[in-house]
Design a protein around this motif. Sequence first.
Motif, PDB file in Angstrom:
ATOM      1  N   THR A   1      77.437  29.363  48.185  1.00 48.01           N
ATOM      2  CA  THR A   1      78.614  30.232  48.240  1.00 48.01           C
ATOM      3  C   THR A   1      78.699  31.108  46.990  1.00 48.01           C
ATOM      4  O   THR A   1      78.962  32.310  47.085  1.00 48.01           O
TER       5      THR A   1
ATOM      6  N   GLU B   1      84.929  27.329  52.201  1.00 47.52           N
ATOM      7  CA  GLU B   1      83.615  26.839  52.641  1.00 47.52           C
ATOM      8  C   GLU B   1      83.545  25.314  52.605  1.00 47.52           C
ATOM      9  O   GLU B   1      83.005  24.683  53.510  1.00 47.52           O
TER      10      GLU B   1
ATOM     11  N   VAL C   1      85.403  29.364  47.665  1.00 50.93           N
ATOM     12  CA  VAL C   1      84.655  28.104  47.633  1.00 50.93           C
ATOM     13  C   VAL C   1      85.397  27.037  48.422  1.00 50.93           C
ATOM     14  O   VAL C   1      84.795  26.281  49.202  1.00 50.93           O
TER      15      VAL C   1
END
Length: 177
Positions: A154, A111, A108
């Motif tokens: 995600t 991203e 995470v």
Amino acid sequence: MRLLLRVLAPLLGLLLAVVGLAVVVETVTLWVSPTSSPLIVPWPTWLAAAEGLTWQSGSVRAAAVVVGIVGLFVLILGLVARRHDVFLADPVPEVTVTTSPRSIARAVGHEVRAHDEVVSASVVASAKKVTVKAATLDPAEEVRATLRDLVETTLARLPLARRPRVAVSVTTTKGVK
């Protein structure tokens, strides 16, 4: 916590091994020569001191309390230090797949940090919740909605058995764009 357990477990094991070895040495010494004095542990002196003790004695109660507290500490330490795995969707019924919360936070975070409007970000993940704290130069509310969607996307790509809650907080930093 796990580091403390990794240090504490061998020390307790070593202590038990030494006590066991002392018991074996004293037992063999007593079998070989019943009239000789103890080799390592002065057990006749300890036996004489223990004969006068009862369950009502203060020293017996104090020892029981200390042993109970140490046992409770070790039990709680063991329960707290367990692995906090995150379960993934099982590919077949016979196979269980897990990952660490750190791996989810890393995915995470990668991203989120790759997003153009994010200056810095930190991510903390568990099986139940993913918390993202980000800083941006743009208005925080606009970026917060975008980041929330990005985190949800995600997490949707990951084969998680149970989707964690998402909490995103964004602050606007001072700086020149």
